[in-house]
Structure formats: C-alpha cells, structure tokens
Motif scaffolding. Structure first.
Motif: not given
Length: 507
Positions: A342-353, A448-450
């Motif tokens: 949740a924190n690496s792939d999503l918060a730091n990854g997709l969420g950060n982008l 990435a969203c799609r």
C-alpha cells in the motif's frame, strides 16, 4: 463478443472471510477487464444453501434453513459491494429457477441411463460436504477439515455412472489442453482419470432440506450435484433456451484448487450425460494461507476482509491480493506485506506520480495539458506495456499484468528525476520542453489509470475524471488504451491525495 465468468458459490454457514473474498475479487478483476475490451460480460456469483452445515447454522439461531439463508444473502451481498465486487447475476440454490434446472438436468441424466439405485457406505466430511475414500484421509481425518472427524454413513442412494465417462473425459482433455488450468491442476485430474473413476452417490436420504429428485421424492439431490448446476441455471436454462444459448458454455469457471475435481471431472461428466456443451476453461486458484495453514472457517483461521479494507482501503486490499502471488499458487497472507505494498506501490508509486504530475501542471500551466509529443520514448514504452498487460490478462496472469501497469508508473517517476522539470520551469527558453515532459507524464498516468482500473475501480475512476474531466468508459478502457492520449487543452483537476501513506499503530 460475450464472456461468461463464474465463481464457486459459497456456503452461508458464516460470514465471508479473506479466502472467500480472494476468489471473488480476482473474478471481478477479470470480468472488468473483459468489459474494458468491449465484450458483453455475465459475471455470476451466489450462495450454496442446501448443505448440512448451513442448516445447522440456522438451527443454532432458532431459524429455519430458508430463514437463515435469506438473512445471509444480505450479509454476503453487502460484503461484496463493500469490496467493489459487481456481479451481473447473483444466484441462490433455493430459488425456484434453480430447482427447475436441477430437476431438468437430473431427468436428462436418468433418461440417458446414467442413474441407478444402490447402497452407499463410507466416510462423509461435513466440512467438504463430500464423501471421502480412505486414501483421501490423513490419519483418519480430512486434510482440509481436520478439526471435525468424518462421519461413517450407510444409506440407500441414487448413483451417477461417473465411471462411464472416463474415456470421453480423457479425450476432451487431450483435445483441449487448456480445459483445466494451471497445469498443476490439469495434471492432478489427468492422474485421477488414469487411475479410473468410481461411480458417485448423488442423493441424500433423511432430510427435506434440498431439491427432491424428479423421479424419487423420498430423497433430495446431493448438495454438490445440486450446486454445480447453478452455472447453467443462471443462463436461463432450461426455461429460456435462446438466452441460455447466448451464454452457455461458460468461458471460465474460477474455483479453489480443492474443488477442481468436482468441476473438472464430475461436472463435465454430468454435462456429457445430459447432452450439453462443456465449459471452455476451469481455473483452480490457490489458497490464502494464514497462521501456518489454509484460511478457513472450519480451522478457525479467518481474517475479515472488511476490517482490512477499513484499515488499508479497498483499493490496497484488492491490489495486494492480485500482486502478491502468482495466480494459481497459494498466497501467504501477511498484514505487513499488505501495508508495504500500500505504501510502496501505491502511495510512493502511482499516488506519487498522480500528485506530482497534477501539482506541476497546476503550478506552472494552470492545470492545462499540452499535446503529447509525436515521438516519445516514454510513451512508446507505456504503449508496449499495454500489450504486455493484455497478454498477461488473457493468460490469467494477474501479477504479471500488474507488473506491466506498474512499469509505466515506475518509468514515469524516473522520467521526472531524469528530466528535472523543476529546472526547466525556471528557464523561459525551455517552456516547450517543459510542456512536452508534462504531457508525457500526464499521458503515462492516463495509461496506468486504465490498466489499474479492473484492480482498483473506484480509485481509478476518480483519477480518470481528474485527468480528463470525463468519466471512464468501462466498455472501452482497455480496448483503446494503447495510444490513448489526453486531448490538448484539457485542464487537469488536482484532487485529494489518491493513496495517502498509511500509518498503522503498533502494539
């Protein structure tokens, strides 16, 4: 094209747990992917109600079996909705339409000469709701339900001539190498076919909780024989043959590896006997393990998926279950791993982008996206990742598909570090260069969203609206992803953080 996907229907003796939710979430992901290709999809889920343990759960609460099942339908439907699971059809085996289908198929099998009366004597595991051979037991106990000793039963039953269909099933497996997947499941069933099949008891005496045989009202249809027929009931068979012909045979039965034998041997033999087409593919997924063994209600090893979703978010839970293990193998559940993803792939990854892209656009361009560069190595790699993603999804490789989607995010975040748009923004002479970089990032985010949408639908629909000002078109989101670009002049909205970092109190 049409795509019909089913999951195993669930015993409703207690609330759904994470192991149950795993199958439903992964099936929902596959159904959403097929919709995104533009296919007309029928996604079936439901409740398996005619079992001894379901009736016992009702009695414990002072309810009839039907009253208990009606209560539990609401419990299950609410759980699936909270986890963003959207079946097109929800079936209960106590419904009149299912009774009609079960009795019609049973009559067909009798007319084919594949039923006979006999006496059954042997072990019965109430946890599995299945008869067990001595070789199936370990130290006299069922390997999957060791907490409860099997019962020795002796009763007069109707038997199905399963042994008659051994050669036909072998021939079907040979002609359709992908009929049962993954290969480990296929090999198990081929070995079973080589050893030879025994006829099976398909009725139960001494109970009225079930569907009566059409030609013998003294007994009810055995719960497994009853349950398997739900897949064709939900197509409208036998009442609406035109509608049924639209959807049957099913494209995919998604089931747990412990019940692949029922779906890959017994169910096809029933259909062959009744003169009906066989499903195209049966996929036996692995277990969700916890505390050193399979997560199960009978073993007392359960985790509430709704509690996890409240702590980590539905999107993070769905993502974790699909990304953590190769689909088809066991997943060893770890709350620490869920938090890490949740924190690496999503918060730091997709969420950060998402945050940095929107932030830069709003800060320097009032949120307006320029036309994407005609030639962009970053977007070319993103388009190639779409191809990889589709190949993986078509092969039911959910982790591989997510890896392809994540690669787009990783490369876009690296592109920020490499191009240094903050330095560009300080130099008016580099305005066009900055526009190009921001357009590359925005469009990478769109792809990435799609691709993430089947896995995290609500979050990605929110992101798509912020990126484009338009709702995501579920019927074309995947089919048109390659080469998709945000229209020049679109104003991006900067919303709340997509995936805030999660801090979980220890102790």
């Amino acid at each position: 094209m049409r795509y019909y996907i089913t999951t195993a229907i669930d015993y409703v003796n207690s609330r759904p747990h994470l192991g149950t939710a795993y199958e439903k979430i992964t099936a929902d992901v596959l159904a959403r992917y097929q919709r995104g290709l533009g296919n007309e999809v029928r996604f079936l889920m439901g409740n398996d109600e005619h079992s001894q343990k379901v009736a016992a759960a009702g009695r414990k609460e002072g309810l009839t079996p039907l009253e208990w099942c009606e209560r539990m339908e609401g419990v299950f439907r609410e759980a699936w909705s909270a986890l963003e699971i959207e079946p097109d059809v929800f079936i209960r085996t106590s419904e009149a339409r299912h009774r009609t289908a079960v009795q019609a198929l049973a009559q067909r099998i009798k007319d084919a000469g594949d039923f006979y009366e006999g006496e059954y004597e042997g072990w019965y595991c109430v946890g599995c709701e299945a008869f067990k051979r001595e070789e199936d037991l370990k130290d006299g106990l069922c390997p999957d339900h060791a907490a409860r000793k099997p019962e020795w039963l002796k009763e007069k039953n109707w038997f199905f001539k399963l042994s008659r269909w051994s050669d036909a099933l072998k021939a079907h497996y040979a002609a359709h190498p992908d009929f049962v997947q993954p290969d480990s499941r296929r090999n198990e069933l081929l070995a079973l076919l080589e050893r030879g099949l025994d006829d099976i008891s398909v009725s139960r005496a001494g109970t009225d909780w079930g569907i009566p045989f059409p030609f013998d009202s003294r007994v009810v249809v055995y719960v497994w024989f009853d349950a398997l027929i739900n897949y064709i009931t939900a197509t409208g068979w036998p009442v609406d043959e035109a509608e049924s012909a639209k959807w049957w045979p099913a494209d995919l039965h998604l089931v747990g590896k412990d019940i692949t034998r029922f779906h890959g041997v017994v169910w096809p033999a029933m259909l062959l006997s009744a003169g009906l087409p066989l499903p195209r593919k049966i996929f036996g997924h692995g277990f969700v393990n916890s505390g050193g063994g399979r997560m199960s209600k009978d073993a007392g090893r359960v985790t509430d998926p709704l509690e996890l979703s409240r702590t980590y978010g539905v999107a993070a839970l769905r993502y974790y279950l699909c990304a953590e293990a190769v689909f088809g193998t066991d997943l060893d559940f770890s709350e620490e791993r869920l938090l890490a993803r949740a924190n690496s792939d999503l918060a730091n990854g997709l969420g950060n982008l998402a945050a940095r892209t929107a932030g830069m656009l709003v800060r320097w361009r009032e949120g307006v996206v320029a036309a994407a560069p005609a030639s962009s190595a970053l977007l070319a790699r993103a388009d190639a990742a779409v191809d990889t993603y589709r190949t993986c999804m078509d092969a039911l490789d959910l982790r591989g598909a997510l890896a392809a989607a994540t690669l787009i995010v990783t490369e876009a975040n690296a592109h920020v570090d490499r191009t240094q748009p903050f330095a560009m923004a300080k130099d008016p002479a580099r305005a066009a260069e900055l526009d190009a970089v921001l357009a590359e990032l925005s469009n990478s985010l769109l792809l990435a969203c799609r691709l993430h949408h089947p896995f995290m639908p609500a979050k990605m629909e929110q992101l798509h609206l912020e990126l484009t000002g338009l709702p995501l078109d579920r019927s074309s989101s995947i089919r048109t992803a390659r080469g998709a670009r945000i229209a020049a002049g679109t104003r991006i909205a900067k919303g709340a953080p997509l995936f805030p970092r999660i801090e979980v109190a220890k102790g």
